[in-house]
Design an enzyme around this catalytic site. Structure first.
Site, PDB file in Angstrom:
ATOM      1  N   ASP A 189     103.562 -22.994  68.354  1.00 49.44           N
ATOM      2  CA  ASP A 189     105.023 -22.936  68.217  1.00 49.44           C
ATOM      3  C   ASP A 189     105.644 -24.201  68.796  1.00 49.44           C
ATOM      4  O   ASP A 189     106.090 -24.227  69.945  1.00 49.44           O
ATOM      5  CB  ASP A 189     105.604 -21.674  68.857  1.00 49.44           C
ATOM      6  N   TYR A 244     110.024 -25.062  66.207  1.00 49.35           N
ATOM      7  CA  TYR A 244     110.888 -23.963  65.757  1.00 49.35           C
ATOM      8  C   TYR A 244     111.828 -24.418  64.640  1.00 49.35           C
ATOM      9  O   TYR A 244     112.911 -23.882  64.466  1.00 49.35           O
ATOM     10  CB  TYR A 244     111.677 -23.368  66.919  1.00 49.35           C
ATOM     11  N   HIS A 296     105.732  -8.397  71.127  1.00 51.49           N
ATOM     12  CA  HIS A 296     104.417  -8.675  70.536  1.00 51.49           C
ATOM     13  C   HIS A 296     103.295  -7.854  71.164  1.00 51.49           C
ATOM     14  O   HIS A 296     102.131  -8.284  71.175  1.00 51.49           O
ATOM     15  CB  HIS A 296     104.098 -10.167  70.623  1.00 51.49           C
ATOM     16  N   HIS A 320     103.105 -17.369  72.468  1.00 46.55           N
ATOM     17  CA  HIS A 320     103.701 -16.342  71.605  1.00 46.55           C
ATOM     18  C   HIS A 320     104.719 -15.453  72.317  1.00 46.55           C
ATOM     19  O   HIS A 320     105.841 -15.285  71.844  1.00 46.55           O
ATOM     20  CB  HIS A 320     102.600 -15.486  70.981  1.00 46.55           C
ATOM     21  N   HIS A 357     107.396 -14.892  75.062  1.00 49.52           N
ATOM     22  CA  HIS A 357     108.227 -15.862  75.772  1.00 49.52           C
ATOM     23  C   HIS A 357     108.437 -15.440  77.227  1.00 49.52           C
ATOM     24  O   HIS A 357     109.555 -15.183  77.688  1.00 49.52           O
ATOM     25  CB  HIS A 357     109.557 -16.034  75.054  1.00 49.52           C
TER      26      HIS A 357
END
Length: 485
Positions: free
Chosen positions: A199, A202, A332, A359, A361
């Protein structure tokens, strides 16, 4: 005061010092489960405006921008230098040498570009610079004329079981003011190479041409670090960019064009999973969003890569992935279960030391635990302590615009040692073949705060030397340590 009294006092002070040291190690190793109550964001989770100086385009016609490097081979004697030019392709070469502004060597690269919706990328250059010497500072120059740019990098020490090295760990960075705080704090650490957990930009949170624009701004944003030391890339879900409403259905398109990896050097068939060796570490990068079940290319490659690991030369075995296998956040939760089922037993069999993921945060560290004995008909359905298992650490707190994942599951599971919803980064300081020192550094009020730390015992050498000898070795190594923050 008699000599005997002074001797007794010295012995007492030494005993107190050792007691305090042992106590601090116990605290650092997390002998009590902790859910930190600290929740704070100094900056808003919105992307930095395009006119901010951190995104400034370098002056001059066709000046190279978005410069970044990564390791270019298996052992650290090569780098891949990447950059973008916007006006014309220009020269795709790197001039380099061991003295500043003296470039004795030249390497030729390649140029490519791509479209995304109606966005047309700049000319993307990738140049392999190989045949380098270990533990050497190199200066390099790209571009031509008055618009050229000059940078430098340091190659790692030769592959050796006792080679010390410091890795930085960053995940889910984005390009907000919190992202800038994380990056600046990392740059003030002593980290020598970034292990990036996926990531990146973004950019997929934008639409149409703005997707490509935000890849460009992110490239200029991280150049301040990534042009000077390798970032070891792994891909996350925000790199997939599956956007059929824009006619874009090729997964990882922007990422693969912009961020090369040395996958062929580790005999991988895809840039999304690969391995490198660096100093005393063997680093395996996995792809959470590529097929990984039995007999898929990634599964077959990993089976062979574990056979190539030589713990006598690279005792530290580190795995990077995007989706955490163990996670007690509502965000998640259980998404990594399928990869856990596929690979956890391999991690234990091969004595992996530590598994880093992003993944989620927030930050979380596990104890050494496993869940390999459970089946649908028998076994404990919950993770259990397992000294042969790796430590699992989630560092998905780089600072992106989606904000923090502040809802942890209650009560805190037994496998979770420390967790906190804040922004930050980590460092892993390898001292020798038996011990490393890990820190998670929180961004707080514009400052860097070392919040979670512990001494990591090497899995391979712990079993080889025996625990008593290893602990004695650790005490000898750690006396005199001072925290850098």
């Amino acid at each position: 005061m008699t000599e005997a009294t002074m001797m007794c006092m010295c012995l007492l002070l030494l005993q107190l010092s050792i007691t305090f040291f042992v106590f601090m190690c116990c605290v650092g190793n997390g002998n009590a489960r902790i859910t930190s109550a600290f929740v704070r964001s100094e900056f808003p989770s919105v992307d930095i405006p395009l006119d901010n100086k951190v995104f400034a385009v370098p002056k001059g016609y066709n000046a190279p921008q978005q410069v970044h490097i990564t390791q270019g081979d298996y052992d650290g004697k090569a780098v891949i230098v990447s950059w973008v030019t916007t006006d014309e392709p220009g020269p795709s070469k790197v001039q380099y040498g061991t003295s500043e502004k003296t470039y004795d060597y030249t390497a030729e690269g390649t140029t490519t570009n791509y479209t995304f919706y109606k966005y047309q990328s700049g000319y993307i250059h990738h140049c392999l610079v190989d045949g380098l010497e270990f533990d050497t500072k190199y200066y390099y120059k790209i571009g031509s004329g008055n618009s050229s740019q000059e940078f430098w990098f340091q190659t790692p020490p030769e592959i050796d079981p006792d080679a010390p090295y410091i890795f930085g760990i960053i995940g889910d960075l984005g390009q907000t003011y919190n992202s800038l705080s994380t990056l600046e704090h990392y740059m003030h650490s002593e980290g020598q190479t970034v292990l990036f957990l996926g990531d990146l930009s973004y950019a997929d949170r934008y639409q149409y041409n703005d997707v490509g624009v935000r890849w460009d701004t992110w490239g200029r944003f991280v150049e301040q670090s990534a042009a000077y030391q390798p970032w070891i890339w792994s891909a996350g879900n925000h790199e997939i960019e599956y956007m059929p409403y824009m006619g874009e259905v090729l997964p990882f398109k922007s990422y693969l064009y912009r961020f090369p990896t040395p996958y062929a050097a580790s005999k991988s068939s895809s840039p999304l999973w690969y391995a490198i060796r660096r100093a005393s570490a063997h680093i395996i990068v996995l792809s959470s969003y590529s097929p990984f079940v039995t007999y898929t290319p990634q599964w077959l490659w990993l089976a062979e890569e574990f056979k190539r690991v030589n713990r006598e030369k690279t005792p530290w075995l580190i795995v990077l992935m995007h989706v955490p296998i163990y996670n007690s956040n509502e965000a998640h939760f259980m998404e990594g279960e399928s990869m856990r089922a596929a690979f956890e037993s391999w991690f234990i069999l091969n004595k992996v030391d530590i598994v880093f993921a992003g993944h989620v945060h927030a930050y979380e560290r596990s104890y050494r635990i496993s869940n390999i004995h459970y089946s649908v008909s028998s076994g404990d359905p919950y993770p259990v302590p397992d000294e042969s298992a790796p430590v699992y650490i989630t560092v998905g707190d780089g600072g992106n615009q989606e904000g923090l994942a502040g809802r942890f599951r209650d009560p805190q599971p037994d496998y979770s040692a420390f967790r906190e919803a804040s922004y930050g980064h980590s460092t892993l300081e390898i001292k020798n073949r038996t011990h490393a020192f890990y820190r998670w550094n929180r961004n707080s009020d514009g400052k860097q705060v070392s919040t979670d730390s512990f001494v990591l015992h090497n899995q391979y050498w712990a079993s080889k030397l025996g625990s008593r000898k290893l602990k004695k070795h650790r005490l000898g190594d750690l006396i005199g340590w001072t925290a850098p923050y």
